[in-house]
Design a protein around this motif. Structure first.
Motif, PDB file in Angstrom:
ATOM      1  N   GLN A 212       0.799  -1.225   0.000  1.00  0.00           N
ATOM      2  CA  GLN A 212       0.000   0.000   0.000  1.00  0.00           C
ATOM      3  C   GLN A 212       0.835   1.280   0.000  1.00  0.00           C
ATOM      4  OE1 GLN A 212      -0.854  -1.403   4.457  1.00  0.00           O
ATOM      5  NE2 GLN A 212      -2.562  -0.467   3.496  1.00  0.00           N
ATOM      6  N   THR A 213       2.161   1.163  -0.074  1.00  0.00           N
ATOM      7  CA  THR A 213       3.009   2.363  -0.145  1.00  0.00           C
ATOM      8  C   THR A 213       3.899   2.363  -1.379  1.00  0.00           C
ATOM      9  OG1 THR A 213       4.708   1.231   1.123  1.00  0.00           O
ATOM     10  CG2 THR A 213       3.150   2.565   2.378  1.00  0.00           C
ATOM     11  N   VAL A 214       3.870   1.289  -2.179  1.00  0.00           N
ATOM     12  CA  VAL A 214       4.859   1.151  -3.257  1.00  0.00           C
ATOM     13  C   VAL A 214       4.215   1.223  -4.647  1.00  0.00           C
ATOM     14  CG1 VAL A 214       6.363  -0.231  -1.765  1.00  0.00           C
ATOM     15  CG2 VAL A 214       4.759  -1.395  -3.299  1.00  0.00           C
ATOM     16  N   HIS A 215       5.063   1.319  -5.661  1.00  0.00           N
ATOM     17  CA  HIS A 215       4.587   1.273  -7.054  1.00  0.00           C
ATOM     18  C   HIS A 215       5.709   0.718  -7.912  1.00  0.00           C
ATOM     19  CE1 HIS A 215       7.020   4.877  -7.961  1.00  0.00           C
ATOM     20  NE2 HIS A 215       6.656   5.269  -6.751  1.00  0.00           N
ATOM     21  N   GLY A 216       5.327   0.135  -9.058  1.00  0.00           N
ATOM     22  CA  GLY A 216       6.311  -0.433  -9.975  1.00  0.00           C
ATOM     23  C   GLY A 216       7.021  -1.648  -9.396  1.00  0.00           C
ATOM     24  N   VAL A 217       6.372  -2.309  -8.458  1.00  0.00           N
ATOM     25  CA  VAL A 217       6.974  -3.454  -7.757  1.00  0.00           C
ATOM     26  C   VAL A 217       6.149  -4.706  -8.029  1.00  0.00           C
ATOM     27  CG1 VAL A 217       7.412  -4.389  -5.437  1.00  0.00           C
ATOM     28  CG2 VAL A 217       8.010  -2.032  -5.955  1.00  0.00           C
ATOM     29  N   SER A 218       6.831  -5.847  -8.158  1.00  0.00           N
ATOM     30  CA  SER A 218       6.128  -7.121  -8.420  1.00  0.00           C
ATOM     31  C   SER A 218       5.613  -7.742  -7.131  1.00  0.00           C
ATOM     32  CB  SER A 218       7.073  -8.139  -9.070  1.00  0.00           C
ATOM     33  OG  SER A 218       7.481  -7.693 -10.329  1.00  0.00           O
ATOM     34  N   VAL A 219       4.409  -8.321  -7.252  1.00  0.00           N
ATOM     35  CA  VAL A 219       3.855  -9.152  -6.183  1.00  0.00           C
ATOM     36  C   VAL A 219       3.658 -10.542  -6.767  1.00  0.00           C
ATOM     37  CG1 VAL A 219       1.967  -9.480  -4.553  1.00  0.00           C
ATOM     38  CG2 VAL A 219       2.520  -7.189  -5.336  1.00  0.00           C
TER      39      VAL A 219
ATOM     40  N   PHE B 143       5.128   1.509  12.314  1.00  0.00           N
ATOM     41  CA  PHE B 143       4.705   2.827  11.825  1.00  0.00           C
ATOM     42  C   PHE B 143       4.133   2.713  10.415  1.00  0.00           C
ATOM     43  CE2 PHE B 143       6.148   6.108   8.794  1.00  0.00           C
ATOM     44  CZ  PHE B 143       5.352   7.173   9.197  1.00  0.00           C
ATOM     45  N   PHE B 144       2.989   3.370  10.196  1.00  0.00           N
ATOM     46  CA  PHE B 144       2.361   3.384   8.877  1.00  0.00           C
ATOM     47  C   PHE B 144       1.503   4.645   8.784  1.00  0.00           C
ATOM     48  CE2 PHE B 144      -1.396   1.602   6.314  1.00  0.00           C
ATOM     49  CZ  PHE B 144      -0.872   2.047   5.119  1.00  0.00           C
ATOM     50  N   LYS B 145       2.105   5.689   8.265  1.00  0.00           N
ATOM     51  CA  LYS B 145       1.476   7.020   8.275  1.00  0.00           C
ATOM     52  C   LYS B 145       0.109   7.026   7.581  1.00  0.00           C
ATOM     53  CE  LYS B 145       2.421  11.865   7.144  1.00  0.00           C
ATOM     54  NZ  LYS B 145       3.421  12.808   6.596  1.00  0.00           N
ATOM     55  N   GLU B 146       0.051   6.384   6.403  1.00  0.00           N
ATOM     56  CA  GLU B 146      -1.189   6.415   5.611  1.00  0.00           C
ATOM     57  C   GLU B 146      -2.367   5.785   6.360  1.00  0.00           C
ATOM     58  OE1 GLU B 146       2.287   6.312   2.732  1.00  0.00           O
ATOM     59  OE2 GLU B 146       1.766   5.418   4.661  1.00  0.00           O
ATOM     60  N   GLY B 147      -2.069   4.885   7.265  1.00  0.00           N
ATOM     61  CA  GLY B 147      -3.125   4.233   8.048  1.00  0.00           C
ATOM     62  C   GLY B 147      -3.285   4.831   9.435  1.00  0.00           C
TER      63      GLY B 147
ATOM     64  N   SER C 158       7.486  -5.535  10.117  1.00  0.00           N
ATOM     65  CA  SER C 158       7.139  -4.134   9.876  1.00  0.00           C
ATOM     66  C   SER C 158       5.786  -3.995   9.208  1.00  0.00           C
ATOM     67  CB  SER C 158       8.202  -3.485   8.989  1.00  0.00           C
ATOM     68  OG  SER C 158       7.927  -3.718   7.626  1.00  0.00           O
ATOM     69  N   ALA C 159       5.293  -2.759   9.237  1.00  0.00           N
ATOM     70  CA  ALA C 159       4.142  -2.394   8.403  1.00  0.00           C
ATOM     71  C   ALA C 159       4.669  -1.985   7.033  1.00  0.00           C
ATOM     72  CB  ALA C 159       3.381  -1.259   9.083  1.00  0.00           C
ATOM     73  N   ALA C 160       3.842  -1.300   6.260  1.00  0.00           N
ATOM     74  CA  ALA C 160       4.191  -1.038   4.854  1.00  0.00           C
ATOM     75  C   ALA C 160       5.172   0.108   4.655  1.00  0.00           C
ATOM     76  CB  ALA C 160       2.909  -0.753   4.066  1.00  0.00           C
ATOM     77  N   ALA C 161       5.357   0.973   5.655  1.00  0.00           N
ATOM     78  CA  ALA C 161       6.220   2.144   5.446  1.00  0.00           C
ATOM     79  C   ALA C 161       7.688   1.753   5.287  1.00  0.00           C
ATOM     80  CB  ALA C 161       6.056   3.123   6.612  1.00  0.00           C
ATOM     81  N   PHE C 162       8.171   0.866   6.141  1.00  0.00           N
ATOM     82  CA  PHE C 162       9.585   0.473   6.090  1.00  0.00           C
ATOM     83  C   PHE C 162       9.937  -0.142   4.734  1.00  0.00           C
ATOM     84  CE2 PHE C 162      12.833  -2.902   6.885  1.00  0.00           C
ATOM     85  CZ  PHE C 162      13.911  -2.059   7.126  1.00  0.00           C
TER      86      PHE C 162
ATOM     87  N   GLN D  13      -5.865   5.991  -3.273  1.00  0.00           N
ATOM     88  CA  GLN D  13      -5.917   6.902  -2.136  1.00  0.00           C
ATOM     89  C   GLN D  13      -4.777   6.480  -1.219  1.00  0.00           C
ATOM     90  OE1 GLN D  13      -9.437   7.550   0.184  1.00  0.00           O
ATOM     91  NE2 GLN D  13     -10.419   8.766  -1.402  1.00  0.00           N
ATOM     92  N   PRO D  14      -4.345   7.334  -0.301  1.00  0.00           N
ATOM     93  CA  PRO D  14      -3.229   6.931   0.563  1.00  0.00           C
ATOM     94  C   PRO D  14      -3.495   5.587   1.250  1.00  0.00           C
ATOM     95  CG  PRO D  14      -3.692   9.254   0.857  1.00  0.00           C
ATOM     96  CD  PRO D  14      -4.783   8.717  -0.024  1.00  0.00           C
ATOM     97  N   GLY D  15      -2.555   4.653   1.062  1.00  0.00           N
ATOM     98  CA  GLY D  15      -2.675   3.349   1.714  1.00  0.00           C
ATOM     99  C   GLY D  15      -3.603   2.366   1.021  1.00  0.00           C
ATOM    100  N   ILE D  16      -4.102   2.732  -0.177  1.00  0.00           N
ATOM    101  CA  ILE D  16      -5.022   1.845  -0.904  1.00  0.00           C
ATOM    102  C   ILE D  16      -4.404   1.523  -2.268  1.00  0.00           C
ATOM    103  CG2 ILE D  16      -7.362   1.554  -1.824  1.00  0.00           C
ATOM    104  CD1 ILE D  16      -8.201   3.742   0.293  1.00  0.00           C
ATOM    105  N   PRO D  17      -3.747   0.347  -2.372  1.00  0.00           N
ATOM    106  CA  PRO D  17      -2.997   0.031  -3.587  1.00  0.00           C
ATOM    107  C   PRO D  17      -3.854  -0.552  -4.708  1.00  0.00           C
ATOM    108  CG  PRO D  17      -2.673  -1.695  -1.976  1.00  0.00           C
ATOM    109  CD  PRO D  17      -3.568  -0.674  -1.331  1.00  0.00           C
TER     110      PRO D  17
END
Length: 474
Positions: A47-54, A151-155, A270-274, A434-438
């Motif tokens: 929920q914080t990244v882009h251009g990354v494979s899952v 820590f996860f600011k968007e959430g 960790s959460a998604a921020a790290f 939206q922030p935190g919604i991938p």
């Protein structure tokens, strides 16, 4: 006694020059030279990244593809939040061994980040302990410590004075006082992260023995002190990181890379921020309808709502105010009667297809009351919830009509819909709506290739967020 604090506390924390910090971090990341593998216990970790494979499995084939990518980071979806403890242990042993084998084959060092729910839920400490024990038994690798950074600011998740908080409007509520701490499977009582780790480890790790990275050290840019704290960690002791903004994670990561280069080895919970910071992923603006829907199908969109946290229920109530959406309640309590349950699934699928075909946007939601079998039957409840999730997934799996887009609400729901319903093997994270919604862009192998799949966490967003996302896409 409640220890709620006002979010005005943020104003009292010293500021730092973020561009200086970012330059320092960029230089350190060039020296890291490790593949970062994020094990995600549900799909919301992207929920914080882009251009990354899952990758939606942890087969050797998928892990090798991740190692071959030019990106420094990739995600493996474990969906372990929906597993029993036994299933989790088995999966993480297999993951650890497959990663070891792939790393050896490609002669590449790596870091494992166990991305857990930022409200402190999930199979902890089981997952990281199994990863550590399996890796150490099968190789010369040794882990000095475990870094805990929820820590996860968007959430709205912040750690101040070693206490983890969940933001609720103008207040910060200690995580142990929220509905998340009352989770039937993953509940806890402590908000202080050292005490939480002690509680979760049944006293194996003591709160007073943990290493605490303070906001004071971080904001003073005291890299040397933080590095020395990390160099002192041994015996898989816990490192608790305070953070109220991304800059704190960046400063910590600078000291962390220095400690790693000095020979220390850590596991991460960790959460998604790290993951965004250590993966060196830059900010990107929110996605628009034009970014996501390349060709209109003429069919409606589909919204699947499985999460039962209060925030989701409030968001559903707000969504119901949108007159353009048709709603179908799925009576999941019929799971106790297999025949009636099968009939209910068929009814929902048929109604759904007819509406989508006529261009209507449809929201399918599970009955809001929790299925409660009593305190002594938690594992049985978890198994039934998996059956319900499988049924929700089968609605997508059996669809013959391609929706214009698909939103899945809730971590386990979105995982099952993605892997089983849409049959995604690898997706690329397009970014956030939206922030935190991938948003995933589904691969060619999937049921509906290239369709925007919005992974909407149960515990993220304001009351109006779900409605706003739907209105943006319609």
């Amino acid at each position: 006694m409640s220890m709620r604090i006002s979010k005005a506390v943020f104003q009292r924390i010293p500021k730092v020059n973020e561009s200086t910090v970012s330059k320092m971090l960029d230089a350190r990341l060039l020296e890291l030279n490790k593949k970062i593998i994020v094990l995600d216990d549900d799909p919301t970790g992207v929920q914080t990244v882009h251009g990354v494979s899952v990758y939606t499995d942890w087969s050797m084939e998928s892990i090798e593809k991740g190692f071959k990518e030019t990106n420094s980071i990739f995600f493996l979806l474990t969906n372990s939040r929906g597993f029993t403890a036994e299933e989790t242990e088995r999966a993480h042993k297999e993951i650890a061994l497959n990663i070891l084998a792939a790393a050896k084959k490609h002669n590449q060092e790596y870091m494992i980040v166990s991305r857990g729910d930022s409200t402190l839920r999930g199979h902890y400490p089981l997952e990281t302990k199994v990863l550590k024990d399996t890796t150490e038994a099968a190789s010369a690798s040794r882990f000095d410590g475990e870094v805990i950074i929820p820590f996860f600011k968007e959430g709205g998740r912040f750690t101040i004075g070693n206490v983890h908080y969940v933001q609720d409007n103008e207040e910060l509520i200690p995580a142990g006082e929220t509905e998340f701490a009352k989770d039937r499977t993953f509940g806890y009582t402590h908000s202080h992260l050292g005490k939480w780790a002690e509680e979760k480890s049944n006293g194996d790790f003591k709160a007073e023995s943990a290493v605490y990275i303070s906001l004071e050290s971080l904001r003073a840019l005291d890299i040397e002190t933080i590095k020395n704290q990390l160099l002192s960690v041994q015996d898989f002791n816990k490192v608790i990181v305070n953070a109220v903004d991304y800059v704190d994670v960046k400063i910590f990561s600078i000291a962390l890379i220095d400690a790693i280069r000095a020979g220390k080895n850590f596991m991460f919970r960790s959460a998604a921020a790290f993951t965004k910071v250590i993966g060196g992923i830059k900010d990107k603006g929110l996605l628009s309808k034009e970014d996501l829907i390349i060709e209109e199908s003429g069919n409606g969109g589909l919204i699947i709502i499985g999460s039962h946290v209060q925030k989701t229920t409030d968001q559903l109530a707000e969504l119901r105010k949108a007159e353009s959406i048709k709603f179908i309640e799925f009576d999941c309590h019929l799971v106790l009667d297999p025949e009636k349950f099968r009939s209910e699934i068929s009814r929902v699928i048929e109604t759904c297809e007819n509406l989508l075909n006529s261009g209507e946007t449809v929201a399918v939601y599970t009955r809001r009351e929790r299925l409660d079998l009593g305190e002594e039957r938690k594992e049985e409840e978890l198994k039934l919830s998996v059956k319900i999730s499988e049924a929700v997934t089968s609605i997508v799996k059996q669809l013959k009509i391609r929706p214009n887009y698909l939103i899945a609400k809730g971590g386990i729901t979105s995982s099952d819909v993605g892997t089983n319903g849409l049959e995604v093997k690898r997706a690329v994270v397009a970014g956030q709506i939206q922030p935190g919604i991938p948003v995933w862009k589904t691969g060619n192998e999937s049921k509906f290739p290239g369709m925007p799949y919005i992974v909407f966490p149960g515990n993220v967003g304001s009351k109006t967020s779900l409605r706003e996302v739907v209105e943006l896409l319609n």
